[in-house]
Every structure is written in C-alpha cells, then in structure tokens.
Design a protein around this motif. Sequence first.
Motif, mmCIF file in Angstrom:
data_model
loop_
_atom_site.group_PDB
_atom_site.id
_atom_site.type_symbol
_atom_site.label_atom_id
_atom_site.label_comp_id
_atom_site.label_asym_id
_atom_site.label_seq_id
_atom_site.Cartn_x
_atom_site.Cartn_y
_atom_site.Cartn_z
ATOM 1 N N PHE A 121 27.079 22.156 17.775
ATOM 2 C CA PHE A 121 27.342 21.692 19.131
ATOM 3 C C PHE A 121 27.350 20.172 19.140
ATOM 4 C CE2 PHE A 121 22.628 22.317 19.405
ATOM 5 C CZ PHE A 121 22.234 21.057 19.825
ATOM 6 N N ALA A 122 28.045 19.610 20.114
ATOM 7 C CA ALA A 122 28.180 18.150 20.180
ATOM 8 C C ALA A 122 28.135 17.710 21.636
ATOM 9 C CB ALA A 122 29.490 17.707 19.544
ATOM 10 N N PHE A 123 27.696 16.483 21.847
ATOM 11 C CA PHE A 123 27.742 15.917 23.201
ATOM 12 C C PHE A 123 28.086 14.439 23.110
ATOM 13 C CE2 PHE A 123 23.692 13.655 22.959
ATOM 14 C CZ PHE A 123 22.945 14.405 22.050
ATOM 15 N N GLY A 124 28.614 13.915 24.194
ATOM 16 C CA GLY A 124 28.985 12.502 24.234
ATOM 17 C C GLY A 124 28.389 11.852 25.470
ATOM 18 N N LEU A 125 27.223 11.259 25.278
ATOM 19 C CA LEU A 125 26.513 10.666 26.416
ATOM 20 C C LEU A 125 27.100 9.293 26.735
ATOM 21 C CD1 LEU A 125 23.914 10.867 28.245
ATOM 22 C CD2 LEU A 125 22.718 9.675 26.420
ATOM 23 N N THR B 184 37.936 4.908 20.243
ATOM 24 C CA THR B 184 37.920 5.139 21.688
ATOM 25 C C THR B 184 36.712 5.963 22.105
ATOM 26 O OG1 THR B 184 39.297 7.089 21.356
ATOM 27 C CG2 THR B 184 40.424 5.032 21.880
ATOM 28 N N HIS B 185 35.988 6.491 21.109
ATOM 29 C CA HIS B 185 34.765 7.249 21.372
ATOM 30 C C HIS B 185 33.928 7.276 20.097
ATOM 31 C CE1 HIS B 185 37.340 11.150 20.462
ATOM 32 N NE2 HIS B 185 37.563 10.188 19.600
ATOM 33 N N THR B 186 32.705 7.755 20.185
ATOM 34 C CA THR B 186 31.867 7.822 18.986
ATOM 35 C C THR B 186 32.082 9.127 18.218
ATOM 36 O OG1 THR B 186 30.079 8.418 20.528
ATOM 37 C CG2 THR B 186 30.013 6.215 19.582
ATOM 38 N N SER B 187 32.926 10.006 18.753
ATOM 39 C CA SER B 187 33.144 11.297 18.098
ATOM 40 C C SER B 187 33.655 11.215 16.653
ATOM 41 C CB SER B 187 34.092 12.146 18.948
ATOM 42 O OG SER B 187 33.517 12.374 20.219
ATOM 43 N N PRO B 188 34.449 10.186 16.253
ATOM 44 C CA PRO B 188 34.863 10.150 14.846
ATOM 45 C C PRO B 188 33.678 10.202 13.878
ATOM 46 C CG PRO B 188 35.489 8.117 16.010
ATOM 47 C CD PRO B 188 35.132 9.126 17.026
ATOM 48 N N LEU C 48 27.249 14.297 31.193
ATOM 49 C CA LEU C 48 27.890 14.167 29.880
ATOM 50 C C LEU C 48 28.781 15.358 29.563
ATOM 51 C CD1 LEU C 48 26.092 16.199 27.814
ATOM 52 C CD2 LEU C 48 24.515 14.306 27.960
ATOM 53 N N PRO C 49 29.849 15.086 28.788
ATOM 54 C CA PRO C 49 30.662 16.176 28.262
ATOM 55 C C PRO C 49 30.040 16.688 26.963
ATOM 56 C CG PRO C 49 31.721 14.058 27.839
ATOM 57 C CD PRO C 49 30.403 13.767 28.466
ATOM 58 N N CYS C 50 30.229 17.979 26.702
ATOM 59 C CA CYS C 50 29.620 18.559 25.507
ATOM 60 C C CYS C 50 30.331 19.864 25.163
ATOM 61 C CB CYS C 50 28.133 18.805 25.726
ATOM 62 S SG CYS C 50 27.760 19.800 27.191
ATOM 63 N N PHE D 277 35.886 1.476 22.739
ATOM 64 C CA PHE D 277 36.842 0.540 23.344
ATOM 65 C C PHE D 277 38.028 1.275 23.955
ATOM 66 C CE2 PHE D 277 34.714 -0.943 19.575
ATOM 67 C CZ PHE D 277 34.160 -2.154 19.953
ATOM 68 N N ARG D 278 38.366 0.909 25.160
ATOM 69 C CA ARG D 278 39.565 1.483 25.771
ATOM 70 C C ARG D 278 40.287 0.411 26.571
ATOM 71 N NH1 ARG D 278 37.490 7.551 27.584
ATOM 72 N NH2 ARG D 278 36.445 7.926 25.592
ATOM 73 N N ASN D 279 41.600 0.460 26.487
ATOM 74 C CA ASN D 279 42.412 -0.550 27.151
ATOM 75 C C ASN D 279 42.524 -0.231 28.640
ATOM 76 O OD1 ASN D 279 44.110 -2.601 27.740
ATOM 77 N ND2 ASN D 279 45.798 -1.921 26.435
ATOM 78 N N TYR E 18 37.559 20.184 29.214
ATOM 79 C CA TYR E 18 38.450 20.298 28.065
ATOM 80 C C TYR E 18 38.397 19.072 27.170
ATOM 81 C CZ TYR E 18 42.426 20.451 25.062
ATOM 82 O OH TYR E 18 43.203 20.422 23.949
ATOM 83 N N PHE E 19 38.055 19.280 25.921
ATOM 84 C CA PHE E 19 38.166 18.270 24.872
ATOM 85 C C PHE E 19 38.661 19.010 23.645
ATOM 86 C CE2 PHE E 19 34.871 17.036 27.799
ATOM 87 C CZ PHE E 19 35.190 15.726 28.089
ATOM 88 N N PRO E 20 39.672 18.504 22.961
ATOM 89 C CA PRO E 20 40.276 19.256 21.844
ATOM 90 C C PRO E 20 39.286 19.584 20.724
ATOM 91 C CG PRO E 20 41.642 17.367 22.454
ATOM 92 C CD PRO E 20 40.367 17.238 23.213
ATOM 93 N N PHE E 21 38.204 18.803 20.624
ATOM 94 C CA PHE E 21 37.301 18.977 19.472
ATOM 95 C C PHE E 21 36.117 19.893 19.752
ATOM 96 C CE2 PHE E 21 35.149 15.430 21.558
ATOM 97 C CZ PHE E 21 36.226 14.688 22.034
ATOM 98 N N VAL E 22 36.062 20.472 20.965
ATOM 99 C CA VAL E 22 35.006 21.455 21.247
ATOM 100 C C VAL E 22 35.633 22.699 21.872
ATOM 101 C CG1 VAL E 22 32.990 19.946 21.438
ATOM 102 C CG2 VAL E 22 34.515 20.224 23.403
HETATM 103 N N1 PHE Z 1 34.257 11.910 22.866
HETATM 104 C C1 PHE Z 1 34.408 12.372 24.205
HETATM 105 C C2 PHE Z 1 34.808 11.182 25.074
HETATM 106 O O1 PHE Z 1 34.481 10.077 24.787
HETATM 107 C C3 PHE Z 1 33.140 12.953 24.759
HETATM 108 C C4 PHE Z 1 32.658 14.199 24.061
HETATM 109 C C5 PHE Z 1 31.803 14.099 22.995
HETATM 110 C C6 PHE Z 1 33.017 15.450 24.515
HETATM 111 C C7 PHE Z 1 31.339 15.249 22.360
HETATM 112 C C8 PHE Z 1 32.540 16.576 23.925
HETATM 113 C C9 PHE Z 1 31.706 16.469 22.837
HETATM 114 O O2 PHE Z 1 35.445 11.353 26.075
#
Ligand code: PHE
Length: 337
Positions: free
Chosen positions: A303-307, A167-171, A280-282, A193-195, A247-251
């Motif tokens: 640090f991480a971001f999801g563009l 559902t995201h590239t974070s994995p 973007l979230p980060c 992919f998201r439904n 808010y994202f559980p992984f950051v």
């Molecule tokens: N993976 C999150 C999403 O798709 C975005 C994200 C990535 C947030 C990295 C914080 C850090 O919604």
Amino acid sequence: MSEAPELAAAQERIAAAPDEHALRQLEREYAGVVGARLAAIPSLPASERRAAGQSANLLKQAIEAAALRRHEALQAAALMAERLLGGIFDPTLPAPKPRRGSLHPITRVTRELEDLFTSMGWHVLDGPEVELERYNFDALNIPRDHPARDTMDTFRCDAEGKLVMRTHTSPVQVRAMERLKPPFRAIVPGKVFRNETKDASHEHTFHQVEGLAIDRDLSVGHLIGAMKTLLRGIFGRDIEIRLRPGYFPFVEPGFELDARCPFCQSGCSVCKQSTWIELLPCGMVHPNVLRAGGIDPEAWTGFAFGLGLSRLVMLRYGIDDVRLLLSGDLRFLEQFA
Ligand code: PHE
C-alpha cells in the motif's frame, strides 16, 4: 636653604590636585614662584647667584614632571569613569543575546513524522529531485500517452523530456523496490515541483511525504490502520477517517482519505463547514508498479500514500498562504522560534 621639603610639598599638592582645573591653577602658582626666584637672582650677591639659579631650575623641573604625571593620571581616571558610567562597558549587565535561528515548520513536522515512522520500523528514504521520466511516470503505470501526464504540469529539464523535476515523491516507490528486499516499509519526505500558477493555495515547489509498505497479504485494512496511526501521531488523538474512491494510475484500488476536522465539531473555515478535510490520496500498489520495481505481484502486495506535507503544515500552524512557506521571509519564520 631648605630645598627638599619645599620640593616635596609642591609635589604632594600637585599629586593631590582633584581635577584638571585645580592642576592648572597649581601649575600657574608655581610658575609664579619660579619666575619670582629667577627675577630676584640679579639682585643677589654674586656668590649666591649660581646656587639660586640651580635651585629655581630644580624646582621648575620637579613641578613640570609632577604636573605631567598628575595630568596623565587624571586622564586615565576620566577614561575609566566614562567607560564604566557612560555605558560603553558595564560588566554587571547581562550579555546581549545572540540571534538564534529556528527550525522551519516543514523541517519540524518532517522530523516528527520521521520519528513516528522510524519508531514503527519504517525506513526514511531520499530520492533525486531531478528525476528520470521513467521513474516519475512510466514505472508508475503512467505511459507516455496517458492523460495523467498532462495534469501534472511537469517542468522538463531537457529537450527529449527524459529528465523532469519530479512532480511527486512516488518515483521513490520504485527506487525503493529496486534497492530494498521485501518486506519493507519506508517514507520519503521531499520537495516536488509543478508548473502551477502561484496563489495562496498553489506553489510551484511544495513538499510531500510518500509512504510505501510492501509485505505479503497486505490489505486495505492495513492501509487504514497505518493511516489512523499516522493521524494519531500528527494530532495527538484518535481521528475518524473515511475513504472515497480516488484515481491514480499507480494504485488499485485508489482512495482519497478524509479526516474528521480536528479543529471543530460542527463546521469551520478550515473544513469549509463540512467537518471533513481531504487529507491524503492512497491505495494498494498496482501490480504493474510492483513489476517495474522488480517485485513479483503474485507473491507480494503493497500500500502507498502521498501526504501533502505543505498542506499539513499549514493546517497544523494555521498558515493561510502556501507561498509563505518558501518565501524566506524572516517575519514569518521567526514566529516558529
Ligand atoms: N503521487 C500522488 C500525487 O502526488 C499521490 C499519491 C501517492 C497517490 C501515493 C496514491 C498513492 O498526486
């Protein structure tokens, strides 16, 4: 009797016939001559008949042969003229251009971002699109009963729910931690992919670029610096940014990063009159995620971001419907040639 000059003259006239019509007239004329000769034979003295017959036949054969040659030559010339003038083949025309393909706008922007980040020493990584639930959720600090799972509209690939369409590239953050020794920095462009119900701003398949930096003593300042560099790379100039809590559980802490609208000074349709666009979230990588990736959170930070790449491509090219991106519609794609 002077047969040879007579034959030669006939052959010459036939060879010079300018066209089929003139050729047929000559054929008729000589047929008349030959016919008259043959008709006259019975009235000749017996001693001359044989020679007269032979000479008439010789003339007839020579004329037929000459007429056939001329006929073939005229036909070949006509064919050549048709080809040259009739447009079938004109060697002076430029060759027709082959239809050339072009890079998809997502591929283009992905490559630009890859160039930008590799020039700063970042890796470009890949991960599976069919992902283990463990990487997509658990390792990212999203346990089974966590409400964040519900908001992700996950496509499941098996009955037990062990395999999902990511559902995201974070994995790939966690996969990267398992594979690379810190310190390292990496981006991960890819499909997610998201439904979702499709509309102009929602697609079930879209693109993200994940970013992850692991080093000692990284701070929010490093994150902000990297994001400013990213924006300069994308828009070609410095762009003001602001962080809001997200808010994202992984950051932890997590942010929503907004950029000053690159298209206007005082409000436009892209920024919905606010002069800010949500980009973007980060955030700083959560210690649980570092641990899941085998990295000691006491020694390392990240640090991480999801563009949202699809969104960025839409902003960049003024595309107002996300569904166009993966439509395969040539009328859309050819605009990027
Ligand atoms: N993976 C999150 C999403 O798709 C975005 C994200 C990535 C947030 C990295 C914080 C850090 O919604």
